[in-house]
Design an enzyme around this catalytic site. Sequence first.
Site, PDB file in Angstrom:
ATOM      1  N   ILE A  55       0.649  -1.525   0.135  1.00  0.00           N
ATOM      2  CA  ILE A  55       0.004   0.008   0.138  1.00  0.00           C
ATOM      3  C   ILE A  55       1.279   1.198   0.196  1.00  0.00           C
ATOM      4  CG2 ILE A  55      -1.591   1.580   1.238  1.00  0.00           C
ATOM      5  CD1 ILE A  55      -2.392  -1.636   2.416  1.00  0.00           C
ATOM      6  N   GLY A  56       0.793   2.435  -1.586  1.00  0.00           N
ATOM      7  CA  GLY A  56       1.443   3.408  -0.501  1.00  0.00           C
ATOM      8  C   GLY A  56       2.704   3.356  -1.713  1.00  0.00           C
ATOM      9  N   ALA A  57       3.119   2.110  -1.849  1.00  0.00           N
ATOM     10  CA  ALA A  57       4.409   1.948  -2.956  1.00  0.00           C
ATOM     11  C   ALA A  57       4.803   3.001  -4.618  1.00  0.00           C
ATOM     12  CB  ALA A  57       4.425   0.532  -3.156  1.00  0.00           C
ATOM     13  N   GLY A  58       3.988   2.747  -5.080  1.00  0.00           N
ATOM     14  CA  GLY A  58       3.551   4.093  -6.366  1.00  0.00           C
ATOM     15  C   GLY A  58       3.055   3.248  -7.740  1.00  0.00           C
ATOM     16  N   ASP A 100      -2.312  -1.645 -12.433  1.00  0.00           N
ATOM     17  CA  ASP A 100      -1.429  -2.036 -11.261  1.00  0.00           C
ATOM     18  C   ASP A 100      -2.234  -3.261  -9.772  1.00  0.00           C
ATOM     19  OD1 ASP A 100      -4.239  -1.612 -10.557  1.00  0.00           O
ATOM     20  OD2 ASP A 100      -3.939   0.788  -9.811  1.00  0.00           O
ATOM     21  N   GLU A 158      -7.016  -0.459 -10.451  1.00  0.00           N
ATOM     22  CA  GLU A 158      -7.734  -0.858  -9.411  1.00  0.00           C
ATOM     23  C   GLU A 158      -8.810  -0.207  -8.821  1.00  0.00           C
ATOM     24  OE1 GLU A 158      -7.541  -3.969  -5.893  1.00  0.00           O
ATOM     25  OE2 GLU A 158      -6.332  -2.915  -5.686  1.00  0.00           O
TER      26      GLU A 158
END
Length: 207
Positions: A12-15, A85, A34
């Site tokens: 979560i939040g990795a880009g 993604d 997503e």
Amino acid sequence: MNYRFITIEGNIGAGKTTLAHMLAQHFNAKLILEEFADNPFLPKFYEKPQQYAFPLELFFMAERYKQLKDMLQTQDLFSNLVISDYLFVKSLLFAKINLLEEEYNLYQKLFDIINPQLVQPDLLIFLNAPVTQLQANIKKRNRSYEQQIEDDYLLRVHNMYTQYLKQHPVRTLMIDTTKIDFLANPADFQRILDALEKEYEVGINYL
């Protein structure tokens, strides 16, 4: 480039979505993103995880399946590049973390029926980021329901992905986001583009 279906994954939040947008724009590719915002159980899950975990994960799996099935069926994978993604198996990985054992066993049975019907990616790009960076990105994008995500949860997600990649034969390009800033540094983004010109063995390959 020989890859026709590329999936980007990470914590979560990795880009993931950012890189997916950049690659899709560069290659003029079909983009599959997503649709997490449509999940009505997501804010409720972060408030009461045990109560809402099962409907949350069922909704995600159904939506991911429908989206991938619809888009990939209408796409000629031999002439058009598709970039997503998310990896469909993330449904099972997050369910493993979030569900009680009895719920997970039922969930896995449904997953095992659905998963073989989907086309699997030619290449998985995995963005590997430390928890401190993930938390900074989460705060920066400022989704209200994500602001209370704890470090321990992000570590559990990381460990689940790591275990999966070690145990399953997925052609993976692992990118350390502490060393590559593809958003701010054009040279780093070019490194990723150059890496996509290469052929990789099944398993984890490092950029």
